[in-house]
Design a protein around this motif. Structure first.
Motif, PDB file in Angstrom:
ATOM      1  N   LEU A  76     -55.702  66.626   4.741  1.00 30.87           N
ATOM      2  CA  LEU A  76     -54.451  67.181   4.238  1.00 30.87           C
ATOM      3  C   LEU A  76     -53.494  66.008   4.169  1.00 30.87           C
ATOM      4  N   SER A  78     -50.460  65.893   2.059  1.00 32.51           N
ATOM      5  CA  SER A  78     -49.047  66.247   1.902  1.00 32.51           C
ATOM      6  C   SER A  78     -48.928  67.730   1.605  1.00 32.51           C
ATOM      7  N   VAL A  79     -47.709  68.227   1.778  1.00 35.92           N
ATOM      8  CA  VAL A  79     -47.393  69.619   1.489  1.00 35.92           C
ATOM      9  C   VAL A  79     -46.058  69.637   0.778  1.00 35.92           C
ATOM     10  N   THR A  80     -45.959  70.460  -0.253  1.00 38.67           N
ATOM     11  CA  THR A  80     -44.686  70.658  -0.940  1.00 38.67           C
ATOM     12  C   THR A  80     -44.341  72.135  -0.885  1.00 38.67           C
ATOM     13  N   ASN A 102     -51.348  61.984   7.301  1.00 39.68           N
ATOM     14  CA  ASN A 102     -52.351  62.989   6.926  1.00 39.68           C
ATOM     15  C   ASN A 102     -53.017  63.531   8.174  1.00 39.68           C
ATOM     16  N   GLU A 138     -47.660  74.228  -1.556  1.00 39.33           N
ATOM     17  CA  GLU A 138     -48.801  73.615  -2.218  1.00 39.33           C
ATOM     18  C   GLU A 138     -49.339  72.558  -1.266  1.00 39.33           C
ATOM     19  N   LEU A 139     -50.603  72.741  -0.874  1.00 42.94           N
ATOM     20  CA  LEU A 139     -51.272  71.805   0.030  1.00 42.94           C
ATOM     21  C   LEU A 139     -52.028  70.783  -0.803  1.00 42.94           C
ATOM     22  N   HIS A 140     -51.868  69.516  -0.474  1.00 42.72           N
ATOM     23  CA  HIS A 140     -52.525  68.435  -1.215  1.00 42.72           C
ATOM     24  C   HIS A 140     -53.528  67.747  -0.296  1.00 42.72           C
ATOM     25  N   GLY A 145     -58.763  69.484  -4.774  1.00 46.47           N
ATOM     26  CA  GLY A 145     -57.563  69.706  -5.562  1.00 46.47           C
ATOM     27  C   GLY A 145     -56.501  70.425  -4.744  1.00 46.47           C
ATOM     28  N   PRO A 146     -55.269  70.468  -5.262  1.00 47.30           N
ATOM     29  CA  PRO A 146     -54.193  71.148  -4.537  1.00 47.30           C
ATOM     30  C   PRO A 146     -54.453  72.649  -4.418  1.00 47.30           C
ATOM     31  N   LYS A 148     -52.416  76.339  -3.718  1.00 49.00           N
ATOM     32  CA  LYS A 148     -51.148  77.060  -3.590  1.00 49.00           C
ATOM     33  C   LYS A 148     -51.373  78.255  -2.666  1.00 49.00           C
ATOM     34  N   HIS A 183     -60.747  77.274  -2.330  1.00 50.41           N
ATOM     35  CA  HIS A 183     -60.928  76.220  -3.341  1.00 50.41           C
ATOM     36  C   HIS A 183     -62.340  75.668  -3.188  1.00 50.41           C
TER      37      HIS A 183
END
Length: 184
Positions: A76, A78-80, A102, A138-140, A145-146, A148, A183
């Motif tokens: 993980l 980043s997170v937005t 991370n 949104e987890l990156h 892939g990201p 949501k 995912h």
């Protein structure tokens, strides 16, 4: 050249071509065989997700579990979120909280973000979420892939029934079976 010699040459070259085709097909199929390549990719799902209603107007914490059914580690990164100017990743050791770049999501394992342990910090809140709200995230990840997800806001004192890493196994099994957020 007689007809018989010509027929033999055609037959021999056709047989050689057919044999080469069979060998090529067998090699191609062997390469597409049932190997671990399909299961070695990260296969992530998210469960046990919540945010206690924040007491502060400027920051909040978030918790979740990322399960990886695949054989390859992921991270993980980043997170937005629509609710915060910034979401940071933190580890906790004793009384010390440290921001990290991370967090690992091990293959055939899980990343547990829980109260008193690894967690998300929502900073520079644009609005203070209330119990019953849902926060979009949104987890990156570094390999996948990201993703949501919607994070429900619970009471400030909410604690899930299973919060420890050792007790998450049965909770994650049911979450992975019923989770629609995945995912592959």
């Amino acid at each position: 050249m007689t007809r018989r010699t010509a027929a033999r040459r055609v037959s021999t070259s056709t047989g050689a071509s057919a044999a080469a085709l069979v060998v090529a097909a067998a090699l191609a199929l062997a390469g597409c065989g049932d190997s671990d390549s399909g299961s070695s990719e990260p296969s992530l799902s998210v469960g046990s997700i919540y945010m206690p209603q924040p007491v502060s107007d400027s920051m909040a914490a978030g918790f979740l579990v990322v399960a990886n059914a695949g054989g390859t580690d992921d991270r993980l990164s980043s997170v937005t979120s629509d609710i915060a100017g910034e979401v940071t990743l933190h580890t906790t050791s004793g009384q010390s909280m440290t921001e990290v770049k991370n967090l690992d999501v091990p293959g055939h394992g899980k990343l547990v973000l829980e109260s008193g342990g690894n967690h998300l910090m929502f900073e520079k809140l644009k609005r203070k979420p209330k119990e019953g709200d849902k926060v979009s995230l949104e987890l990156h990840f570094t390999k996948s892939g990201p993703m949501k997800v919607e994070m429900p806001v619970k009471s400030p004192t909410y604690r899930p029934a299973t919060t420890t890493k050792s007790s998450m196994h049965s909770s994650m099994q049911s979450s992975m079976q019923s989770s629609s957020t995945s995912h592959h």
